[in-house]
Design an enzyme around this catalytic site. Structure first.
Site: not given
Length: 384
Positions: A4, A325, A376-378
């Protein structure tokens, strides 16, 4: 396959981006004319800072909105990957906007592109940003027993000083202010992707990230847990080792383990025996299977295997090809699909079983995955 954002390391901190001043911008979006307005006043007085009774809800609890950032830039992403990432961001935002409001921060120069890709379904707010990872730069929203909403500012420092973050360091208080929430200041440096909670007092955290000297030098588990109890209502932390230095995040929890419900955790496992992630994901499974939550329940662990292969267009050594994610929003769960039909179907079936009553929406987010992140990161949820 779970690497990542390693590729971002070349964008090291420079002194010109460390200034914390600058204009905090206001909103535009949809069919409205864009505008820039001052940040509304924030209630962050001593009464709020010292109050207990705060709780970080589980992601599956009802949302008032989702926050995102249309922040890919040429220096970090390159023109080709930037265009793909922006298209992916808009795809995610439109999917979420079908079930709940979406607020998207956007640099002035990217406003027209964002408006075209997102249509009028997404509220655009003009605000300087460095990158697109709202999970890490945004506030962690918490609710008080008395009903108040607050956003915790965990002092984003570019994942331990690995990337320019002068603008992103201001995102948490800006978003909290726009949401009408108080700001809770923390003594810790961490990112939202580094902590996973069940809403009932249990957290899963990676040591490699939160206890890393590049974020919290000299801080041990006991001190960290005390601060998380004050701010998030955490009563028990399940510590996973993670891997420091393997990627820019130093091993965020949201690529390893996620709560599907209190007492139920979806965990990733690296199938490739040559990957450095293989041993650590096996260790994580061993820990989780022996763990109990804050209420004494043994955890039920559901393994969510990654794909055997991905589509070639954006494939690179940093491609984050994990399904862990995913993002839970009102009435739906958004997760990636990578072109491995069998693995994609298996993921959808598992998530449908774990999230009954929610639509399982699979999206092609290959460009974002090539940048080392996922859905999920965004995103960052604001609870109702």
């Amino acid at each position: 396959m779970n690497t990542r954002r390693y590729f971002l390391r070349h964008c090291m901190l420079n002194s010109s981006t460390l200034a914390m001043g600058g204009l905090l911008a206001g909103c535009g979006g949809g069919a409205e004319a864009r505008s820039i307005a001052p940040l509304p006043p924030i209630n962050s007085g001593a009464d709020v800072q010292q109050a207990d009774g705060w709780r970080m809800p589980d992601e599956s609890e009802r949302h008032a909105a989702t926050w995102m950032a249309f922040g890919a830039n040429d220096e970090v992403w390159g023109k080709r990957l930037k265009a793909g990432a922006q298209a992916d961001l808009a795809r995610i935002a439109r999917a979420i906007a079908s079930v709940e409001p979406v607020h998207m921060l956007v640099n002035e120069e990217d406003y027209d592109v964002a408006a075209r890709l997102c249509d009028n379904k997404v509220k655009l707010l003009v605000q300087p940003i460095d990158d697109l990872w709202m999970r890490d730069t945004g506030p962690v929203f918490v609710k008080h027993a008395g009903g108040a909403l607050a956003g915790v500012n965990f002092n984003f420092n570019g994942w331990g000083g690995k990337q320019d973050h002068g603008d992103d360091a201001l995102v948490a208080p800006f978003v909290a202010g726009r949401a009408g929430a108080a700001v809770l200041e923390s003594s810790l440096v961490l990112e939202g992707g580094g902590i996973e909670v069940d809403g009932q007092g249990t957290a899963i955290i990676t040591e490699s990230c939160v206890l890393n000297a590049n974020r919290n030098p000299g801080v041990g588990k006991a001190r960290c847990e005390l601060e998380l109890r004050r701010l998030l209502g955490i009563e028990k932390v399940i510590w996973l080792p993670g891997i420091a230095g393997q990627d820019i995040t130093d091993g965020h929890t949201d690529f390893y383990a996620r709560f599907c419900a209190p007492g139920v955790v979806a965990a990733g496992f690296e199938n490739d025996p040559t990957s450095p992630e293989r041993a650590v994901t096996q260790r994580h499974l061993d820990i989780l299977r022996k763990a109990t939550d804050a209420r004494g329940r043994p955890l039920q662990v559901v393994v969510l295997p990654g794909p055997a292969y991905v589509r070639p267009r954006y494939e690179n050594q940093d491609f984050a090809a994990g399904y862990i994610n995913f993002y839970v929003c009102n009435g739906a769960v958004l997760c990636p699909e990578f072109g491995d039909a069998a693995a994609d179907r298996n993921t959808k079936a598992i998530l449908r079983e774990q999230f009954p009553g929610r639509d399982i929406v699979q999206l092609n987010i290959d460009a974002i995955a090539a940048g080392g992140g996922g859905i999920h990161c965004t995103t960052q949820q604001q609870q109702a």
